[in-house]
Design an enzyme around this catalytic site. Structure first.
Site, PDB file in Angstrom:
ATOM      1  N   GLU A  73       0.816  -1.217   0.000  1.00 55.03           N
ATOM      2  CA  GLU A  73       0.000   0.000   0.000  1.00 55.03           C
ATOM      3  C   GLU A  73       0.850   1.267   0.000  1.00 55.03           C
ATOM      4  OE1 GLU A  73      -0.541  -2.527   2.110  1.00 55.03           O
ATOM      5  OE2 GLU A  73      -2.644  -3.144   1.962  1.00 55.03           O
ATOM      6  N   PHE A 135     -11.041  -6.538  14.441  1.00 51.79           N
ATOM      7  CA  PHE A 135      -9.988  -7.037  13.560  1.00 51.79           C
ATOM      8  C   PHE A 135      -9.696  -6.016  12.455  1.00 51.79           C
ATOM      9  CE2 PHE A 135      -8.848  -9.484   9.675  1.00 51.79           C
ATOM     10  CZ  PHE A 135      -7.597  -9.908  10.098  1.00 51.79           C
ATOM     11  N   GLN A 136      -8.444  -5.690  12.293  1.00 52.87           N
ATOM     12  CA  GLN A 136      -7.971  -4.718  11.296  1.00 52.87           C
ATOM     13  C   GLN A 136      -8.637  -3.348  11.442  1.00 52.87           C
ATOM     14  OE1 GLN A 136      -8.084  -6.642   7.364  1.00 52.87           O
ATOM     15  NE2 GLN A 136      -5.986  -7.350   7.717  1.00 52.87           N
ATOM     16  N   LYS A 185     -17.441  -0.552   6.212  1.00 49.09           N
ATOM     17  CA  LYS A 185     -17.918  -1.571   5.269  1.00 49.09           C
ATOM     18  C   LYS A 185     -19.439  -1.584   5.159  1.00 49.09           C
ATOM     19  CE  LYS A 185     -16.801  -6.302   3.917  1.00 49.09           C
ATOM     20  NZ  LYS A 185     -16.057  -7.535   4.293  1.00 49.09           N
ATOM     21  N   MET A 496      23.949   9.080   1.736  1.00 49.42           N
ATOM     22  CA  MET A 496      23.871  10.407   2.339  1.00 49.42           C
ATOM     23  C   MET A 496      24.193  10.325   3.832  1.00 49.42           C
ATOM     24  SD  MET A 496      23.540  13.484   1.455  1.00 49.42           S
ATOM     25  CE  MET A 496      22.501  13.907   0.067  1.00 49.42           C
TER      26      MET A 496
END
Lengths: 586, 220
Positions: A73, A135-136, A185, A496
């Site tokens: 993602e 969940f999630q 959802k 760097m």
């Protein structure tokens, strides 16, 4: 190249004849979301599937918009960011709730720092489970509030499409930036037949586009009276599509132009008035110009510390005219003697009309040219030494068109790319400026590829450290047959950091040495891309030619001089005029 | 490492004598100017949505502004709330606070109140109840009210400007303060002056009601 790893590509003409029912009536919230995106003219989306966003993906199944499934993602948000930079219209990314949404966060923060137009759509657990640590579940609007221009929690199926339309409009208007809509959802799953209306910004959002004539007139007098004027162009010039107005203004009044890093490409770097980029790794002449000017016309810049160096020594004797569409940027870091609030293009046009005369600055222009001669951007290429990264960048530049798009990761390679490529067009430099996100280059190249014209070449300069962070996206480039060339400037260091350790930490290379880097050419082959490796100067030109000619993603692993460092350099918080030309000057 | 570029060394280059202060303003190089902080009361008219307060407080913590107090409550207009902030900052900092507040999506208008504004704060004080008569006398002196009185504790309420509240708290110390709760300052501009720009004090209910129409689904 391995036969096994080579993917087969669907014939694009076949796909277009595939019957896809479109414009069917909206029957649920998710379809309303998709319809709002279609209404906004969205053509491409970047995302990853998941539980809470599934209704939206189901609705996408019937849409003509093209969804690019990314490997992670974070890359979806970087790709959408780059898409926004190149196209000028908000890039769209999607993710599911919880880890999907948090993985978007880096790309959202990146877009926020650079004011890039972008919209993120995240799935959320059903409304009745919100707050239960389901969940999630993540408080996505809470997490992203500080890094979005605006965010929304959709709470009504009938209006969810309108909210998406508003978020899109917000991302694109005024000072651009990322917006987010969190989509529970149940809201996307629930039935509705309501078509979303045209996307509008909220009533509380009314950025001023036409500046106050008194502000313009005061600024014009100050500039007309300048003896040592300089234009400091920021990224806002490109965001406002004001590069033509900028060029006209600068050339007509013969004012030297310095750019910030996000504004690279806003003014052709081969023009005599161009002083190129200022700041920490800007050119010596640009830093001399901004240090010694007496009037600075700053347009669409937020005076980031990488540009200003120490505030006390930034353009210390200059009156500042600051054009910006966001009033909060004016006098935030550097006090503006002449604030001009408005759209960059409109403000430059008004200022142009209000100038009674051009500044009397012959001596100053001559001085600027002298500085160009005194502080040349150069490097040595002895044949018996390892390959110099600057040579690689210039070799690419020599064989490509002016509208070639460069994306980069973050680090030394990014600085060599910006320093040694001559940018002449806006929206051809795609990089992570404010946030400085390593791993930005490849996903950005994917976003840029889809936003660009087919005849535009896309090159991603990467460091070995940056490339390792998101190279899984090669799978996407191969799967979707994207013509991208990745040039890894491989010094087996997180370069760097190594440079700073040499300068400020007595050369103690703590965790900066990447002695165990994979062979990127072989890795590319494993992904199904074309892989090359270059160690010598005489291999550079032919390999670049072969990689650019290859129709598909290719990776060139350039083994460069591990000791090469980026100069000039202004030490953090130091005076721009005291840039170091070598390590012993830091 | 000796790699580098050609050109005059830093000490060989001309350097301007000018300087800027921490606020980015040009200053006299001889007479270094330092900006003093001052107290300001900022009033923000916002849409009354879930998350608006966290958005405002997040803004303050993120930008390290020094906030003295923050009060919030609904106005006469449905869906509108007024946030009153007392901040201790330099002029440049106060300017930034106002601009950053105005940038937030639910923000309708932001203004800074003048010195003549009407200000008030409420404090609840719970003190030891051994000397009820004396407590009552002090409460009356500060035009307060007794809300609860028992054998061991007395709770009183005082309202007024910050100085009056400070004085009252000092006066109650002699009894032994057990608990204290202060609301922070809330304020309105005096007379017909609008508290935030564009606000119409007499007719705000009519003039701004339409703004609340399409905002019900947004958070923050």
């Amino acid at each position: 190249m391995s036969e096994r790893a080579t993917s087969t590509y669907p014939d694009s003409t076949e796909e277009s004849t595939d019957e896809k029912p479109t414009r069917r009536p909206v029957t649920n919230g998710a379809q309303s979301v998709v319809r709002a995106l279609e209404n906004a003219g969205v053509k491409h989306l970047f995302g990853v599937q998941g539980g809470a966003i599934m209704p939206v993906y189901d609705a996408l199944y019937d849409s003509e918009m093209t969804h690019v499934t990314m490997a992670h993602e974070q890359s979806a948000s970087h790709a959408a960011d780059a898409y926004g930079i190149v196209s000028g219209s908000p890039g769209v990314c999607l993710a599911t709730s919880g880890p999907g949404a948090t993985n978007l966060v880096t790309g959202i923060a990146d877009a926020n720092m650079d004011s890039d137009p972008m919209i993120a759509l995240t799935g959320q657990v059903p409304s009745d489970m919100v707050g239960s640590d389901a969940f999630q579940e993540t408080d996505t609007t809470g997490v992203t509030a500080p890094i979005t221009k605006a965010n929304y929690f959709a709470s009504d199926t009938d209006t969810v499409g309108d909210v998406v339309g508003e978020a899109f409009a917000m991302a694109a208007s005024g000072r651009q930036g990322p917006t987010l809509v969190d989509l529970p959802k149940d809201i996307t799953n629930a039935p509705t037949d309501r078509e979303p209306g045209p996307g509008r910004t909220p009533s509380t959002y009314n950025p001023r586009t036409d500046p106050d004539p008194e502000e313009v007139s005061a600024a014009a007098s100050a500039l007309a009276g300048a003896k040592k004027p300089v234009i400091l162009a920021g990224g806002g010039v490109i965001k406002a599509n004001a590069t033509e107005q900028l060029s006209e203004f600068a050339i007509e009044h013969e004012i030297p132009v310095v750019t910030t890093m996000p504004a690279v490409g806003a003014f052709p770097e081969d023009h005599p008035l161009s002083m190129e980029m200022a700041g920490m790794h800007g050119t010596g002449y640009a830093n001399m110009a901004i240090t010694h000017c007496d009037v600075m016309l700053a347009v669409g810049t937020r005076f980031d510390d990488r540009l200003t160096g120490g505030i006390d020594t930034f353009a210390p004797e200059a009156e500042i005219i600051h054009i910006d569409i966001d009033p909060a940027e004016v006098s935030k870091n550097i006090y503006a003697d002449y604030p001009v609030i408005g759209d960059a293009g409109t403000a430059l046009t008004r200022l142009y009309d209000a100038m009674a005369n051009e500044p009397d600055a012959d001596d100053w222009r001559e001085q600027c040219q002298t500085w160009k001669d005194e502080y040349p951007m150069d490097y040595q290429t002895p044949e018996d030494e390892p390959l110099k990264p600057q040579f690689v960048v210039e070799a690419f530049d020599a064989v490509t068109d002016d509208d070639t798009i460069i994306t980069t990761g973050v680090g030394q390679h990014q600085m060599w790319a910006v320093q040694y490529w001559t940018f002449k067009q806006p929206r051809t430099w795609v990089s992570s400026h404010g946030l400085g996100t390593m791993g930005y280059g490849l996903p950005a190249a994917i976003g840029a590829r889809l936003a660009a014209r087919d005849d535009q070449t896309i090159i991603s300069f990467e460091g070995d450290g940056s490339f390792l962070m998101t190279l899984q996206e090669l799978s996407v480039a191969v799967r979707d047959h994207m013509d991208i060339t990745v040039a890894v400037l491989n010094n087996k260091y997180i370069g760097m950091v190594r440079q700073w350790q040499d300068a400020f930490f007595e050369g103690r290379h703590s965790a900066s040495e990447y002695g165990w880097c994979p062979e990127f050419d072989k890795l590319a082959e494993a992904f199904g891309a074309k892989g090359f490796r270059v160690d010598e100067y005489d291999e550079v030109a032919d390999t670049i030619e072969a990689a650019l000619a290859y129709d598909g993603p290719s990776v060139i692993d350039f083994h460069i001089d591990p000791a090469a460092n980026v100069y000039p350099m202004v030490a953090s918080g130091a005076a721009n005029g005291r840039f170091a030309l070598s390590e012993d000057q830091l | 490492m000796t790699q580098g570029l050609q050109g005059p060394r830093p000490e060989e280059r001309p350097h301007p004598e000018g300087r800027r202060n921490a606020q980015g303003e040009r200053i006299d190089p001889v007479q270094e100017a330092k900006q003093e902080t001052r107290q300001a009361t900022v009033s923000a008219l916002v849409k009354h949505e879930p998350g608006v307060l966290s958005l405002v407080s997040g803004l303050f913590s993120r930008r390290q502004f020094n906030i003295e107090s923050l009060t919030v409550g609904p106005t006469t207009v449905d869906g509108h709330a007024r946030i009153t902030l007392v901040v201790e900052e330099t002029d440049a900092g106060i300017d930034q606070i106002k601009k950053q507040l105005a940038k937030l999506k639910p923000s309708i208008a932001v203004g800074e109140l003048g010195t003549d504004a009407v200000r008030a704060e409420l404090v609840l004080l719970k003190v030891q109840g051994h000397e009820p008569d004396k407590v009552h006398a002090i409460t009356q002196m500060y035009e307060g009210q007794t809300l609860d009185a028992g054998p061991r504790t007395i709770t009183v309420q005082i309202t007024g400007d910050q100085r009056k509240i400070d004085d009252a708290v000092d006066a109650f110390r002699q009894f032994g303060i057990i608990e204290i709760a202060r609301t922070g300052q809330t304020a309105l501009a005096r007379g017909d002056t609008p508290t935030t720009p564009g606000e119409s004090p007499a007719a705000s209910a009519e003039s701004t009601a339409s703004e609340t129409q399409n905002s019900s689904n947004t958070q923050q």
